[in-house]
Write a protein that holds these residues in place. Structure first.
Motif, mmCIF file in Angstrom:
data_model
loop_
_atom_site.group_PDB
_atom_site.id
_atom_site.type_symbol
_atom_site.label_atom_id
_atom_site.label_comp_id
_atom_site.label_asym_id
_atom_site.label_seq_id
_atom_site.Cartn_x
_atom_site.Cartn_y
_atom_site.Cartn_z
ATOM 1 N N LYS A 2 47.379 6.691 1.462
ATOM 2 C CA LYS A 2 47.195 7.089 2.859
ATOM 3 C C LYS A 2 46.352 6.054 3.573
ATOM 4 N N VAL A 4 44.012 5.994 6.884
ATOM 5 C CA VAL A 4 43.376 6.937 7.800
ATOM 6 C C VAL A 4 42.384 6.206 8.697
ATOM 7 N N VAL A 9 45.743 10.494 9.831
ATOM 8 C CA VAL A 9 46.587 9.727 8.917
ATOM 9 C C VAL A 9 47.537 8.878 9.752
ATOM 10 N N GLU A 12 51.459 7.136 5.393
ATOM 11 C CA GLU A 12 51.350 7.760 4.074
ATOM 12 C C GLU A 12 52.631 7.494 3.304
ATOM 13 N N SER A 13 52.486 7.009 2.056
ATOM 14 C CA SER A 13 53.665 6.703 1.257
ATOM 15 C C SER A 13 53.306 6.549 -0.214
ATOM 16 N N ASP A 14 54.277 6.868 -1.074
ATOM 17 C CA ASP A 14 54.163 6.600 -2.509
ATOM 18 C C ASP A 14 54.769 5.241 -2.844
ATOM 19 N N SER A 29 56.929 4.895 7.208
ATOM 20 C CA SER A 29 55.727 5.710 6.968
ATOM 21 C C SER A 29 54.686 5.569 8.075
ATOM 22 N N VAL A 91 42.185 3.011 3.340
ATOM 23 C CA VAL A 91 43.406 3.164 2.543
ATOM 24 C C VAL A 91 43.002 3.679 1.173
ATOM 25 N N GLU A 93 44.114 6.860 -2.181
ATOM 26 C CA GLU A 93 45.117 7.787 -2.735
ATOM 27 C C GLU A 93 44.887 9.174 -2.218
#
Length: 93
Positions: A2, A4, A9, A12-14, A29, A91, A93
């Motif tokens: 993330k 922020v 936010v 946000e992305s995996d 994202s 930035v 998790e």
């Protein structure tokens, strides 16, 4: 991951790509409603020319806090169209 800033936010992305310790988020994202135009540019010898966006969140501006490589050099092809953050954007998790 993330990104922020100012309690909101921004992305946000995996699916981030880490280059030189920075997480590059996919274009989809990024919450573009929090970004605004910037004329700022910078150059990197192996990545090419970076373009920037400013953030506007909860009435506050964070100039040039987002950068991206629209047309990176071949060595940095994996970050094409991805966004990274600095200037107080957290930035994690």
């Amino acid at each position: 991951m993330k990104a922020v800033w100012n309690g909101v936010v921004i992305a946000e992305s995996d699916d981030t790509v880490v280059v030189e310790g920075n997480h590059y988020f996919p274009a989809e994202s990024l919450k573009k409603e929090y970004t605004s135009f910037s004329n700022h540019r910078s150059s990197c010898a192996w990545k090419g020319q970076a373009q920037y966006l400013s953030l506007f969140v909860n009435g506050e501006m964070n100039p040039d806090a987002v950068w991206f490589y629209a047309d990176p050099l071949p060595a940095a092809a994996e970050i094409k169209g991805r966004y990274a953050f600095w200037k107080g954007v957290k930035v994690s998790e």
